[in-house]
Enzyme design. Structure first.
Site, PDB file in Angstrom:
ATOM      1  N   LYS A   1       3.623  -8.335  -5.772  1.00  0.00           N
ATOM      2  CA  LYS A   1       4.515  -7.174  -5.615  1.00  0.00           C
ATOM      3  C   LYS A   1       3.793  -6.057  -4.864  1.00  0.00           C
ATOM      4  CE  LYS A   1       4.640  -4.091  -9.144  1.00  0.00           C
ATOM      5  NZ  LYS A   1       4.424  -2.652  -8.877  1.00  0.00           N
ATOM      6  N   ASN A   2       2.505  -5.840  -5.203  1.00  0.00           N
ATOM      7  CA  ASN A   2       1.796  -4.687  -4.637  1.00  0.00           C
ATOM      8  C   ASN A   2       1.259  -4.922  -3.232  1.00  0.00           C
ATOM      9  OD1 ASN A   2       2.453  -3.290  -6.887  1.00  0.00           O
ATOM     10  ND2 ASN A   2       0.414  -3.348  -7.817  1.00  0.00           N
TER      11      ASN A   2
ATOM     12  N   CYS B   1       3.603   9.310 -14.589  1.00  0.00           N
ATOM     13  CA  CYS B   1       4.170   8.191 -15.351  1.00  0.00           C
ATOM     14  C   CYS B   1       3.279   7.979 -16.578  1.00  0.00           C
ATOM     15  CB  CYS B   1       4.268   6.941 -14.489  1.00  0.00           C
ATOM     16  SG  CYS B   1       2.721   6.428 -13.818  1.00  0.00           S
TER      17      CYS B   1
ATOM     18  N   ARG C   1      -0.220  11.191 -11.360  1.00  0.00           N
ATOM     19  CA  ARG C   1      -0.249  10.399 -10.122  1.00  0.00           C
ATOM     20  C   ARG C   1      -0.249  11.347  -8.918  1.00  0.00           C
ATOM     21  NH1 ARG C   1       1.413   5.164 -11.356  1.00  0.00           N
ATOM     22  NH2 ARG C   1       0.410   4.554  -9.437  1.00  0.00           N
TER      23      ARG C   1
ATOM     24  N   ASP D   1      -4.989  -2.888 -13.583  1.00  0.00           N
ATOM     25  CA  ASP D   1      -3.694  -3.502 -13.888  1.00  0.00           C
ATOM     26  C   ASP D   1      -3.822  -4.701 -14.827  1.00  0.00           C
ATOM     27  OD1 ASP D   1      -2.073  -2.921 -10.654  1.00  0.00           O
ATOM     28  OD2 ASP D   1      -2.596  -1.613 -12.331  1.00  0.00           O
TER      29      ASP D   1
ATOM     30  N   ARG E   1      10.008  -5.123 -13.550  1.00  0.00           N
ATOM     31  CA  ARG E   1       9.632  -4.447 -12.301  1.00  0.00           C
ATOM     32  C   ARG E   1       8.635  -5.292 -11.520  1.00  0.00           C
ATOM     33  NH1 ARG E   1       7.944   1.608 -12.622  1.00  0.00           N
ATOM     34  NH2 ARG E   1       7.525   0.943 -10.512  1.00  0.00           N
TER      35      ARG E   1
HETATM   36  C1  EPZ Z   1      -1.637   1.185  -6.730  1.00  0.00           C
HETATM   37  O1  EPZ Z   1      -1.163   2.448  -7.131  1.00  0.00           O
HETATM   38  C2  EPZ Z   1      -0.836   0.154  -7.520  1.00  0.00           C
HETATM   39  N1  EPZ Z   1       0.591   0.307  -7.217  1.00  0.00           N
HETATM   40  C3  EPZ Z   1      -1.050   0.347  -9.022  1.00  0.00           C
HETATM   41  O2  EPZ Z   1      -0.358  -0.714  -9.681  1.00  0.00           O
HETATM   42  C4  EPZ Z   1      -2.547   0.202  -9.313  1.00  0.00           C
HETATM   43  O3  EPZ Z   1      -2.765   0.430 -10.700  1.00  0.00           O
HETATM   44  C5  EPZ Z   1      -3.331   1.226  -8.480  1.00  0.00           C
HETATM   45  O4  EPZ Z   1      -3.036   1.039  -7.075  1.00  0.00           O
HETATM   46  C6  EPZ Z   1      -4.829   1.081  -8.673  1.00  0.00           C
HETATM   47  O5  EPZ Z   1      -5.232  -0.216  -8.321  1.00  0.00           O
HETATM   48  C7  EPZ Z   1       1.085  -0.213  -6.083  1.00  0.00           C
HETATM   49  O6  EPZ Z   1       0.366  -0.787  -5.282  1.00  0.00           O
HETATM   50  C8  EPZ Z   1       2.574  -0.061  -5.873  1.00  0.00           C
HETATM   51  P1  EPZ Z   1      -4.294   4.736  -6.460  1.00  0.00           P
HETATM   52  P2  EPZ Z   1      -1.661   3.797  -6.345  1.00  0.00           P
HETATM   53  O7  EPZ Z   1      -3.855   5.768  -5.479  1.00  0.00           O
HETATM   54  O8  EPZ Z   1      -1.974   3.499  -4.947  1.00  0.00           O
HETATM   55  C9  EPZ Z   1      -6.088   8.812  -7.919  1.00  0.00           C
HETATM   56  C10 EPZ Z   1       1.149  -1.701 -11.194  1.00  0.00           C
HETATM   57  O9  EPZ Z   1       1.077  -1.826 -12.424  1.00  0.00           O
HETATM   58  N2  EPZ Z   1      -5.398   9.418  -6.776  1.00  0.00           N
HETATM   59  O10 EPZ Z   1      -5.169   3.629  -5.979  1.00  0.00           O
HETATM   60  O11 EPZ Z   1      -0.662   4.857  -6.653  1.00  0.00           O
HETATM   61  C11 EPZ Z   1      -5.117   8.271  -8.969  1.00  0.00           C
HETATM   62  O12 EPZ Z   1      -4.701   9.310  -9.842  1.00  0.00           O
HETATM   63  C12 EPZ Z   1       0.746  -0.384 -10.544  1.00  0.00           C
HETATM   64  O13 EPZ Z   1       1.497  -2.594 -10.406  1.00  0.00           O
HETATM   65  C13 EPZ Z   1      -5.723  10.740  -6.440  1.00  0.00           C
HETATM   66  O14 EPZ Z   1      -6.544  11.380  -7.088  1.00  0.00           O
HETATM   67  O15 EPZ Z   1      -2.998   4.111  -7.132  1.00  0.00           O
HETATM   68  C14 EPZ Z   1      -5.962   7.237  -9.662  1.00  0.00           C
HETATM   69  O16 EPZ Z   1      -6.793   7.874 -10.612  1.00  0.00           O
HETATM   70  C15 EPZ Z   1       0.407   0.676 -11.588  1.00  0.00           C
HETATM   71  N3  EPZ Z   1      -5.087  11.309  -5.365  1.00  0.00           N
HETATM   72  C16 EPZ Z   1      -6.832   6.661  -8.532  1.00  0.00           C
HETATM   73  O17 EPZ Z   1      -6.787   7.636  -7.477  1.00  0.00           O
HETATM   74  C17 EPZ Z   1      -4.180  10.613  -4.601  1.00  0.00           C
HETATM   75  O18 EPZ Z   1      -3.665  11.182  -3.613  1.00  0.00           O
HETATM   76  C18 EPZ Z   1      -6.337   5.322  -7.985  1.00  0.00           C
HETATM   77  O19 EPZ Z   1      -4.967   5.475  -7.712  1.00  0.00           O
HETATM   78  C19 EPZ Z   1      -3.879   9.276  -4.961  1.00  0.00           C
HETATM   79  C20 EPZ Z   1      -4.511   8.702  -6.048  1.00  0.00           C
END
Ligand code: EPZ
Length: 424
Positions: free
Chosen positions: A22-23, A116, A121, A308, A400
């Site tokens: 999915k991701n 969430c 986020r 995840d 989802r």
């Molecule tokens: C992706 O989310 C995945 N979702 C998430 O999977 C996954 O948990 C996550 O990556 C981490 O591997 C999809 O791909 C649709 P991040 P993403 O930006 O990109 C911080 C699932 O269950 N951050 O890599 O939104 C954030 O708060 C979902 O399938 C900032 O600080 O996650 C986190 O602590 C849940 N500023 C860390 O980075 C930003 O602008 C990693 O988040 C963006 C993120």
């Protein structure tokens, strides 16, 4: 709303095939709008998040045909560049349309994604990265208003944040850079397999990208990208979830059509617990045991232990022999499943970004409530191992990201059925 009724205690055995990731699919479907012409995608899992992004693409004016896990996207009719609240609030992942819309149409308006249950986020890295490419970004009335009509210009972009790299910020900056003037270097890029799959898809479309899979990705802007045919990688999180379904029930299962190399850190920790794991090019076979050892887990961005799979691993470790410490370095608040696991008899204490999991001999069936995609899977795994019957409510969270979840579990011997939940 529906619920699962699970009668625990069955040892799972047999083979199960995983669906596409999915991701990886969400960013690749979004990036398809960059092509001049139709794109055909295979191995797209039929899950709610995919249905949601189809609705958003059709709202923007694209035409999408989707059946039997194959999707055809024709972006030629796109004449809207706004993703409204009702879409973005249901799926934060839709933010990955931002980069492609700006690259191709030079403007985009997106509702700010909400928080969430797994924690805040933020999108500061997305905004910082796009601004480095010359995008004007402002936040007004809960909307991100991005304007690239001055044109996108390649630049050096550092994308490291407080919690390390960001998957979807890397996706947005990489997509936006493909049609920019000049070269972009993304430093501290996310290395997740889903990001590499997107990069390989963009190269197939005609993008010039090097450093794929490394924390430093270089993108040389080109004039145009073409519609192509592509198949998405298998879902590594679904793979880990089914492996743990076998392990937690002491069963012997084989997970097929997967890529074990994408979950090396997870497999290494599972072997540490004493479970025997055999991997091949596209399968993982495990021989479960009646007992397993506690291990400590620290989640990190790839190639570290994936956040995840943290909830599912916590369910497994709640029955381990000893005390496991789970530290969340990616989403420090991602422990909402701990309370529900304790309702099943687990002994888990939270201490900030750490969970102390004291292994117990048995779990006992109870009524529990799902709260997010991966926490739902963890509760199902615990129910499979618990004595008696477990009812998991609000299982819409699970649909989802998992296609045919209960049917695949039944296929390997689980006693699980779906019913209307009259109490919800
Ligand atoms: C992706 O989310 C995945 N979702 C998430 O999977 C996954 O948990 C996550 O990556 C981490 O591997 C999809 O791909 C649709 P991040 P993403 O930006 O990109 C911080 C699932 O269950 N951050 O890599 O939104 C954030 O708060 C979902 O399938 C900032 O600080 O996650 C986190 O602590 C849940 N500023 C860390 O980075 C930003 O602008 C990693 O988040 C963006 C993120």
């Amino acid at each position: 709303m529906d619920k699962f009724i699970i009668k625990g205690g069955e040892k799972l055995s047999g083979c199960v095939e995983v669906s596409g990731a999915k991701n990886a699919a969400l960013p690749i479907i979004s990036a398809a709008i960059l092509g001049e012409g139709k794109t055909i995608l295979h191995n797209i899992p039929d899950v709610k998040d995919i249905r949601t992004i189809i609705k958003i693409l059709e709202y923007l004016g694209a035409s999408v045909k989707y059946s039997n896990n194959t999707m055809e996207i024709d972006p030629s009719g796109i004449n809207r560049y706004t993703a409204p609240y009702e879409f973005v609030s249901t799926m934060r992942g839709s933010i990955c349309l931002l980069g492609p819309l700006l690259a191709k149409y030079k403007k985009a308006q997106f509702s700010m994604p909400g928080g969430c249950v797994i924690g805040p986020r933020p999108i500061d890295l997305h905004i910082r990265g796009l601004q480095r490419l010359g995008v004007d970004v402002k936040i007004e009335d809960g909307y991100i208003i991005a304007d690239a009509r001055k044109g996108l210009k390649g630049n050096y972009v550092f994308l490291g944040g407080t919690f390390g790299s960001s998957v979807l910020a890397t996706v947005n900056v990489m997509c936006a850079s493909t049609l920019a003037r000049g070269t972009t270097v993304i430093e501290f890029a996310a290395c997740e397999p889903e990001v590499s799959d997107l990069a390989n898809f963009l190269v197939r479309m005609g993008a010039k990208i090097s450093g794929i899979g490394s924390p430093c990705i270089t993108i040389e802007g080109v004039k145009r990208l073409n519609g192509v045919e592509y198949s998405v990688i298998p879902d590594r999180i679904e793979t880990g979830t089914f492996i743990l379904a076998g392990a937690i029930t002491g069963g012997n299962i084989c997970v097929k059509k997967c890529q074990p190399s994408h979950i090396g850190a997870f497999i290494e920790r599972l072997v540490e617990t004493g479970i025997s794991v055999k991997t091949g090019k596209n399968f993982v076979r495990i021989k479960g045991k009646s007992e397993w050892k506690a291990v400590d887990i620290v989640t990190f961005s790839y190639p570290g232990f994936p956040t995840d799979l943290q909830a599912q691993m916590m369910a497994f470790l709640s029955l381990a022999d000893g005390v496991s410490v789970i530290t969340e370095k990616v989403f420090p608040e991602r422990f909402i499943h701990a309370g529900e696991l304790n309702r099943l008899g687990a002994s888990i204490q939270l201490d900030g970004s750490r969970a102390i999991v004291r292994g117990v001999k048995k779990l006992f069936g109870a009524r529990v409530m799902a709260s997010d995609l991966r926490a739902s899977a963890a509760l199902v795994l615990a129910g499979l191992a618990a004595d008696g019957t477990t009812e998991v409510s609000r299982i819409y969270h699970l649909f989802r990201g998992y296609q045919n979840f209960e049917n695949k579990l039944r296929q390997i011997g689980a006693n699980i059925k779906r019913e209307k939940d009259t109490l919800q």
